[in-house]
Motif scaffolding. Structure first.
Motif, PDB file in Angstrom:
ATOM      1  N   ILE A 291       0.929  -1.369   0.043  1.00 37.36           N
ATOM      2  CA  ILE A 291      -0.039  -0.079   0.064  1.00 37.36           C
ATOM      3  C   ILE A 291       0.797   1.255  -0.110  1.00 37.36           C
ATOM      4  O   ILE A 291       1.647   1.405   0.855  1.00 37.36           O
ATOM      5  N   ASP A 292       0.669   2.183  -0.859  1.00 39.10           N
ATOM      6  CA  ASP A 292       1.555   3.297  -1.101  1.00 39.10           C
ATOM      7  C   ASP A 292       0.923   4.918  -1.107  1.00 39.10           C
ATOM      8  O   ASP A 292       1.530   5.638  -0.653  1.00 39.10           O
ATOM      9  N   HIS A 293      -0.288   4.853  -1.349  1.00 38.65           N
ATOM     10  CA  HIS A 293      -1.168   6.138  -1.168  1.00 38.65           C
ATOM     11  C   HIS A 293      -2.408   5.954  -0.559  1.00 38.65           C
ATOM     12  O   HIS A 293      -3.020   4.919  -0.327  1.00 38.65           O
ATOM     13  N   VAL A 294      -2.818   7.316  -0.204  1.00 40.01           N
ATOM     14  CA  VAL A 294      -4.174   7.292   0.470  1.00 40.01           C
ATOM     15  C   VAL A 294      -5.158   8.328  -0.293  1.00 40.01           C
ATOM     16  O   VAL A 294      -4.601   9.224  -0.694  1.00 40.01           O
ATOM     17  N   TYR A 295      -6.344   7.956  -0.495  1.00 36.64           N
ATOM     18  CA  TYR A 295      -7.487   8.994  -0.850  1.00 36.64           C
ATOM     19  C   TYR A 295      -8.543   9.112   0.186  1.00 36.64           C
ATOM     20  O   TYR A 295      -9.155   8.212   0.721  1.00 36.64           O
ATOM     21  N   LEU A 296      -8.496  10.317   0.744  1.00 42.14           N
ATOM     22  CA  LEU A 296      -9.306  10.723   1.981  1.00 42.14           C
ATOM     23  C   LEU A 296     -10.442  11.270   1.503  1.00 42.14           C
ATOM     24  O   LEU A 296     -10.798  11.826   0.720  1.00 42.14           O
ATOM     25  N   VAL A 297     -11.557  10.347   2.234  1.00 43.09           N
ATOM     26  CA  VAL A 297     -12.978  10.767   2.052  1.00 43.09           C
ATOM     27  C   VAL A 297     -13.423  11.154   3.193  1.00 43.09           C
ATOM     28  O   VAL A 297     -13.169  11.161   4.211  1.00 43.09           O
ATOM     29  N   SER A 298     -15.079  11.029   3.223  1.00 40.69           N
ATOM     30  CA  SER A 298     -15.883  11.372   4.380  1.00 40.69           C
ATOM     31  C   SER A 298     -16.570  10.206   4.966  1.00 40.69           C
ATOM     32  O   SER A 298     -17.232  10.550   6.123  1.00 40.69           O
ATOM     33  N   GLY A 299     -16.278   8.951   4.488  1.00 42.51           N
ATOM     34  CA  GLY A 299     -17.122   7.756   5.151  1.00 42.51           C
ATOM     35  C   GLY A 299     -17.113   6.604   4.452  1.00 42.51           C
ATOM     36  O   GLY A 299     -16.368   6.517   3.343  1.00 42.51           O
ATOM     37  N   GLY A 300     -17.555   5.454   4.813  1.00 38.99           N
ATOM     38  CA  GLY A 300     -17.485   4.233   4.410  1.00 38.99           C
ATOM     39  C   GLY A 300     -17.858   3.933   2.773  1.00 38.99           C
ATOM     40  O   GLY A 300     -17.314   3.177   2.096  1.00 38.99           O
ATOM     41  N   SER A 301     -19.335   4.341   2.630  1.00 42.11           N
ATOM     42  CA  SER A 301     -19.732   4.386   1.387  1.00 42.11           C
ATOM     43  C   SER A 301     -19.240   5.047   0.429  1.00 42.11           C
ATOM     44  O   SER A 301     -18.828   4.420  -0.603  1.00 42.11           O
TER      45      SER A 301
ATOM     46  N   GLN B 107     -15.041  13.304  13.687  1.00 38.96           N
ATOM     47  CA  GLN B 107     -15.545  13.879  12.563  1.00 38.96           C
ATOM     48  C   GLN B 107     -15.855  12.653  11.352  1.00 38.96           C
ATOM     49  O   GLN B 107     -15.137  11.641  11.824  1.00 38.96           O
ATOM     50  N   PRO B 108     -16.330  13.214  10.257  1.00 34.45           N
ATOM     51  CA  PRO B 108     -16.747  12.097   9.351  1.00 34.45           C
ATOM     52  C   PRO B 108     -15.520  11.976   8.455  1.00 34.45           C
ATOM     53  O   PRO B 108     -15.129  12.985   7.955  1.00 34.45           O
ATOM     54  N   VAL B 109     -14.888  10.839   8.249  1.00 34.69           N
ATOM     55  CA  VAL B 109     -13.583  10.350   7.710  1.00 34.69           C
ATOM     56  C   VAL B 109     -13.725   9.233   7.311  1.00 34.69           C
ATOM     57  O   VAL B 109     -13.844   8.096   7.770  1.00 34.69           O
ATOM     58  N   GLY B 110     -13.204   9.023   6.205  1.00 36.21           N
ATOM     59  CA  GLY B 110     -12.825   7.652   5.612  1.00 36.21           C
ATOM     60  C   GLY B 110     -11.546   7.788   4.651  1.00 36.21           C
ATOM     61  O   GLY B 110     -11.130   8.787   4.343  1.00 36.21           O
ATOM     62  N   ALA B 111     -11.147   6.551   4.008  1.00 33.26           N
ATOM     63  CA  ALA B 111     -10.249   6.652   3.137  1.00 33.26           C
ATOM     64  C   ALA B 111      -9.942   5.207   2.357  1.00 33.26           C
ATOM     65  O   ALA B 111     -10.581   4.422   2.855  1.00 33.26           O
ATOM     66  N   VAL B 112      -9.586   5.407   1.154  1.00 31.57           N
ATOM     67  CA  VAL B 112      -9.142   4.199   0.476  1.00 31.57           C
ATOM     68  C   VAL B 112      -7.698   4.147   0.516  1.00 31.57           C
ATOM     69  O   VAL B 112      -6.920   5.064   0.141  1.00 31.57           O
ATOM     70  N   LEU B 113      -7.303   2.986   0.795  1.00 28.57           N
ATOM     71  CA  LEU B 113      -5.736   2.714   0.792  1.00 28.57           C
ATOM     72  C   LEU B 113      -5.305   1.965  -0.686  1.00 28.57           C
ATOM     73  O   LEU B 113      -6.078   0.939  -0.574  1.00 28.57           O
ATOM     74  N   LEU B 114      -4.632   2.424  -1.448  1.00 30.60           N
ATOM     75  CA  LEU B 114      -4.343   1.933  -2.653  1.00 30.60           C
ATOM     76  C   LEU B 114      -2.732   1.637  -2.900  1.00 30.60           C
ATOM     77  O   LEU B 114      -1.881   2.029  -2.285  1.00 30.60           O
ATOM     78  N   SER B 115      -2.741   0.393  -3.766  1.00 29.34           N
ATOM     79  CA  SER B 115      -1.184   0.000  -3.996  1.00 29.34           C
ATOM     80  C   SER B 115      -0.561   0.679  -4.878  1.00 29.34           C
ATOM     81  O   SER B 115      -1.125   1.617  -5.697  1.00 29.34           O
ATOM     82  N   LYS B 116       0.660   0.772  -4.748  1.00 28.52           N
ATOM     83  CA  LYS B 116       1.772   1.232  -5.838  1.00 28.52           C
ATOM     84  C   LYS B 116       1.521   1.002  -7.131  1.00 28.52           C
ATOM     85  O   LYS B 116       1.491   1.939  -7.844  1.00 28.52           O
ATOM     86  N   GLN B 117       0.916   0.016  -7.615  1.00 26.03           N
ATOM     87  CA  GLN B 117       0.542  -0.679  -8.884  1.00 26.03           C
ATOM     88  C   GLN B 117      -0.586   0.180  -9.446  1.00 26.03           C
ATOM     89  O   GLN B 117      -0.606   0.664 -10.606  1.00 26.03           O
ATOM     90  N   ILE B 118      -1.599   0.670  -8.706  1.00 26.83           N
ATOM     91  CA  ILE B 118      -2.680   1.247  -9.055  1.00 26.83           C
ATOM     92  C   ILE B 118      -2.342   2.524  -9.066  1.00 26.83           C
ATOM     93  O   ILE B 118      -2.711   3.476 -10.175  1.00 26.83           O
ATOM     94  N   PHE B 119      -1.527   3.395  -7.844  1.00 32.08           N
ATOM     95  CA  PHE B 119      -1.119   4.576  -8.224  1.00 32.08           C
ATOM     96  C   PHE B 119      -0.542   5.018  -9.214  1.00 32.08           C
ATOM     97  O   PHE B 119      -0.343   5.863 -10.303  1.00 32.08           O
ATOM     98  N   ASP B 120       0.602   4.056  -9.710  1.00 34.95           N
ATOM     99  CA  ASP B 120       1.564   4.233 -10.946  1.00 34.95           C
ATOM    100  C   ASP B 120       0.688   4.039 -12.236  1.00 34.95           C
ATOM    101  O   ASP B 120       0.977   4.761 -13.268  1.00 34.95           O
ATOM    102  N   ALA B 121      -0.460   3.513 -12.269  1.00 37.38           N
ATOM    103  CA  ALA B 121      -1.273   3.208 -13.278  1.00 37.38           C
ATOM    104  C   ALA B 121      -1.952   4.650 -13.534  1.00 37.38           C
ATOM    105  O   ALA B 121      -1.738   4.984 -14.778  1.00 37.38           O
ATOM    106  N   PHE B 122      -2.214   5.302 -12.657  1.00 37.98           N
ATOM    107  CA  PHE B 122      -2.860   6.743 -12.770  1.00 37.98           C
ATOM    108  C   PHE B 122      -1.584   7.856 -13.190  1.00 37.98           C
ATOM    109  O   PHE B 122      -1.863   8.369 -14.064  1.00 37.98           O
TER     110      PHE B 122
END
Length: 443
Positions: free
Chosen positions: A90-100, A276-291
């Protein structure tokens, strides 16, 4: 009279006015032990002074800056912490406001990943029956909670579901854990081959199933087999740890106990502890690199993602958990909670199973233990248990049996990480009385 559309349109809700530790207080002065952490949210309980101080400090600095124009120091620090403690790869984080929101973002990341890779034909999502991944349309389509899905089915994208790893209900008599794990995991490979290996985007699963089935853990090497199947067919593994993650099961990430790492992971709830309302997606390096090496952007976004106040809450909660060694208490009190539940409900005619990990425990109720027959759904036993528990000053998270009749009513327990033995004793005593009263009323 209220102008709020509450979850139940005609409900008369008690008004919460305060909270301290594991207790909440209504305006009539009644106290309630929060034995479910809301919905496995309040991992530090209520009114924790360190989290409140961090929020005041952040409010004095900057409360909001749109992520199309700025990042903030506190959001960057939270991301650094999450990657420091993340599963391997896991290499990057995408911060959001909740689970859904986190699940929606993960689904779109998975699809865009294959578009960036030149595999735009991949379109299928596979998940499991009796799962829950959120209430937005993509998350609802992915989840396997039939009661929640039914009336919205015409609006849902096509998804595919296999049986969960649910030993109490689906493991055959005499079948070993290893054999059952292999059989349950092989259902995924069968579905991938049915749909076409080059047509499937991702498999989505809760590491420990939450509200829909009641703290159901996998058995044996189930997830190692799932990981191998996904790798063999180039399918992404998305783990939903919105409810079971961030320390709830005794390790920061539940999948640590299964010896695997996902490609994408959704977290929320215990990330910010309800402050506070907070959530996140943790993503692998391969996914970040593709973007980053492809189009250069992720085609998604929300107004409040990366919110500084939410990030401050998340960082403060994680700081307290680490500083105070609370994961050790989750393990110790989780074991004690399991033992006390087994003692209280020993030989109980209507408790079929007690299960879970850490401070994430479920009690499944049945009309007959030998046949595992659920109570009839129209009895709404779950609602009766909630009412009886609230009357006794206890908050638990009961859910009803599924409409296909293969799961009983259950009660989910997820008390704050700061709970002690004396408080566990009170929780179990009040729950036992509530269950007995509710069952008596429908017998």
């Amino acid at each position: 009279m209220t102008h709020i559309l509450h979850r139940a349109a005609n409900a008369e809700m008690p008004v919460a006015v305060g909270g301290r530790g594991i207790e909440l207080f209504d305006r009539n002065g009644k106290s309630y032990i929060d034995a479910s952490g809301g919905a496995a949210v309040s991992c530090l309980g209520h009114g924790h002074p360190d989290v409140l101080a961090a929020l005041h400090e952040q409010l004095d600095a900057i409360a909001y800056a749109h992520t199309a124009f700025f990042t903030t120091e506190v959001a960057e620090r939270l991301a650094d912490r999450l990657i420091e403690t993340a599963p391997k790869g896991i290499d990057h984080v995408y911060l959001v406001s909740g689970g859904s929101e986190a699940i929606e973002a993960a689904l779109k990341m998975a699809r865009q990943y294959f578009v960036e890779k030149g595999e735009p034909q991949r379109r299928h999502i596979i998940a499991r029956r009796q799962s829950y991944h959120g209430n937005t349309l993509g998350a609802l389509a992915t989840g396997g909670n039939e009661w929640r899905r039914a009336q919205f089915r015409p609006l849902l994208i096509e998804t595919h579901h296999i049986d969960p790893c649910y030993a109490y209900r689906l493991q055959d008599s005499g079948e070993s854990d290893a054999a059952y794990a292999a059989r349950a995991a092989n259902a995924l490979e069968d579905k991938i081959l049915e749909l076409g290996s080059d047509q499937v985007i991702a498999f989505v699963a809760e590491t420990v199933v939450g509200a829909t089935s009641g703290a159901v853990p996998p058995v044996a090497d189930y997830f190692k087999r799932i990981r191998a199947i996904c790798d063999r067919h180039g399918v992404l593994l998305i783990l939903d740890e919105v409810m079971c993650g961030m320390g709830r099961t005794g390790t920061l990430h539940a999948c640590e106990q299964d010896g695997i790492a996902p490609d994408l992971m959704a977290i929320a709830k215990g990330l910010g502890g309800g402050y506070q309302p907070v959530g996140a997606v943790l993503l692998s390096k391969q996914i970040f690199d593709a973007f980053s090496q492809g189009s250069g952007f992720f085609q998604h976004g929300h107004t409040y993602m990366g919110h500084p106040m939410a990030a401050a809450a998340g960082l403060a909660v994680q700081d307290v958990i680490r500083r105070d060694g609370l994961l050790a208490n989750v393990v110790a009190m989780g074991d004690y909670l399991q033992r006390r539940l087994e003692e209280r409900f020993a030989s109980h005619h209507h408790v079929g199973d007690i299960r879970g990990r850490g401070l994430f425990r479920g009690v499944e109720l049945v009309s007959d233990c030998d046949s595992k027959q659920p109570f009839a759904p129209e009895l709404k036993l779950n609602a009766l248990i909630k009412r009886e528990a609230m009357a006794r000053g206890l908050i638990v998270y009961p859910m009803g049996g599924t409409i296909d009749g293969v799961r009983g009513d259950h009660v989910l327990l997820a008390p704050p990480f700061i709970v002690n033995k004396g408080q566990v004793d009170v929780i179990v005593e009040r729950l036992g009385d509530a269950v007995d009263a509710a069952v008596a009323s429908v017998r």
